[in-house]
Design an enzyme around this catalytic site. Structure first.
Site, mmCIF file in Angstrom:
data_model
loop_
_atom_site.group_PDB
_atom_site.id
_atom_site.type_symbol
_atom_site.label_atom_id
_atom_site.label_comp_id
_atom_site.label_asym_id
_atom_site.label_seq_id
_atom_site.Cartn_x
_atom_site.Cartn_y
_atom_site.Cartn_z
ATOM 1 C CG ASN A 20 0.137 101.073 -27.764
ATOM 2 O OD1 ASN A 20 0.533 100.113 -28.432
ATOM 3 N ND2 ASN A 20 -1.040 101.652 -27.960
ATOM 4 C CD1 TRP A 21 6.786 100.685 -28.156
ATOM 5 C CD2 TRP A 21 7.887 99.089 -29.283
ATOM 6 N NE1 TRP A 21 7.980 100.469 -27.521
ATOM 7 C CE2 TRP A 21 8.688 99.498 -28.183
ATOM 8 C CE3 TRP A 21 8.373 98.093 -30.130
ATOM 9 C CZ2 TRP A 21 9.938 98.951 -27.928
ATOM 10 C CZ3 TRP A 21 9.629 97.543 -29.866
ATOM 11 C CH2 TRP A 21 10.399 97.972 -28.771
ATOM 12 C CG HIS A 61 -5.389 101.398 -27.571
ATOM 13 N ND1 HIS A 61 -5.713 102.162 -28.664
ATOM 14 C CD2 HIS A 61 -4.355 102.033 -26.964
ATOM 15 C CE1 HIS A 61 -4.900 103.212 -28.716
ATOM 16 N NE2 HIS A 61 -4.063 103.152 -27.690
ATOM 17 C CD GLU A 63 -4.622 103.640 -31.933
ATOM 18 O OE1 GLU A 63 -3.861 102.656 -31.938
ATOM 19 O OE2 GLU A 63 -4.223 104.799 -31.704
ATOM 20 N N GLY A 106 2.176 106.459 -26.590
ATOM 21 C CA GLY A 106 2.210 105.908 -27.943
ATOM 22 C C GLY A 106 3.422 106.421 -28.695
ATOM 23 N N GLY A 107 3.214 107.470 -29.492
ATOM 24 C CA GLY A 107 4.248 107.984 -30.385
ATOM 25 C C GLY A 107 5.601 108.204 -29.715
HETATM 26 C C1 PEP Z 1 -1.724 105.353 -27.155
HETATM 27 O O1 PEP Z 1 -1.577 104.784 -28.225
HETATM 28 O O2 PEP Z 1 -2.167 104.714 -26.189
HETATM 29 C C2 PEP Z 1 -1.357 106.759 -27.043
HETATM 30 C C3 PEP Z 1 -1.595 107.383 -25.924
HETATM 31 O O3 PEP Z 1 -0.770 107.345 -28.148
HETATM 32 P P1 PEP Z 1 -0.045 108.802 -28.222
HETATM 33 O O4 PEP Z 1 0.880 108.901 -27.025
HETATM 34 O O5 PEP Z 1 0.685 108.777 -29.511
HETATM 35 O O6 PEP Z 1 -1.123 109.826 -28.150
#
Ligand code: PEP
Length: 256
Positions: free
Chosen positions: A9-10, A96, A98, A235-236
């Site tokens: 997930n960018w 998600h 967010e 994510g990151g």
């Molecule tokens: C995400 O955005 O779904 C996520 C899991 O982010 P991160 O890996 O950065 O915690």
């Protein structure tokens, strides 16, 4: 056997140049038609077409990070599921945390989007997960139950073949605070037993449940080695090939 999925997930990151470079960097790893793990990238909307063009000929799949539940019309700023299909997406992330927190998305809205995505022929990655205060108040299972019940209302057992669940404890997303292997496994086992009660044993046995929340190369093997963890939503670490590729490899190794 459930084939693991490693999805990136960018979020709202990259530009045309870095998006292209990221996919080129991944293609070497995922270009061979691997049968051991599915790799999905979810770039921001403006780069979906580019991503879909660049992954052609590799086994990398492309997903949107969100979609709207109407086909067309006066929905300024929104993107339909059909549009995602049209530009080459096979998947869409829905629910998600967010979007739940920043955009106030409810389970019922997420459910409408889920129905539209499935009827459009997109696979759905449905995200669920508890806040830190909910975990501390021992409400994790109640929260997961509520989000699963709401998000999957009216979804049939047959349609579940195109649904993947992502367990993403909100306190672990982007914080560097990862769930322990045991915490992840307990939540995943709960989700699988919920799937059995709500649908049947076959759906529970076949549905991929991904873990998301600060997955990195150094914790991926432990998490992905858990019996009920069938991959990761990243994510990151999905923004750097040198981090994402070892996570893909850990996914492959988890079933080797
Ligand atoms: C995400 O955005 O779904 C996520 C899991 O982010 P991160 O890996 O950065 O915690």
């Amino acid at each position: 056997m459930r084939r693991p999925i490693i999805a990136g997930n960018w979020k709202m990151n990259t530009c045309r140049e870095s998006a292209a470079a990221l996919i080129d960097g991944l293609k070497g790893e995922a270009a061979e038609s691997r049968s051991d793990v599915e790799v999905i990238v979810c770039p921001p909307f403006p780069y979906l077409s580019l991503a879909a063009e660049k992954v052609a000929g590799s086994c990398i799949q492309v997903g949107g990070q969100n979609a709207w539940h109407e086909d067309a019309g006066a929905f300024t700023g929104e993107t339909s599921c059909q549009m995602l299909k049209d530009v080459g997406c096979q998947w869409v992330i829905l629910g998600h945390s967010e979007r739940r927190q920043i955009n106030g998305e409810s389970d019922s809205l997420i459910n409408q989007k889920t129905h539209k995505a499935l009827s459009t022929g997109l696979g759905v990655i449905l995200c669920v997960g508890e806040l830190l205060e909910q975990r501390e108040a021992d409400q994790t299972e109640a929260v997961l139950e509520e989000q699963m019940t709401g998000g999957l209302a009216g979804v049939t057992a047959e349609s579940m073949a195109n649904v993947v669940i992502a367990y993403e404890p909100v306190w672990a997303i982007g914080t560097g605070k990862v769930a322990t292997d045991e915490q992840a496994e307990a939540a995943h086992a709960f989700l699988r037993s919920w799937l059995e009660k709500r649908f049947n044993l076959d759906v529970a046995a076949a549905t991929r449940i991904l873990y998301g929340g600060s997955v990195k190369p150094d914790n991926a093997a432990g998490l992905l080695g858990q019996p009920n963890v069938d991959g990761a939503l990243v994510g990151g670490a999905s923004l750097k090939t040198e981090l994402f590729i070892p996570i893909i490899q850990a996914g492959a190794a988890s079933v080797a």
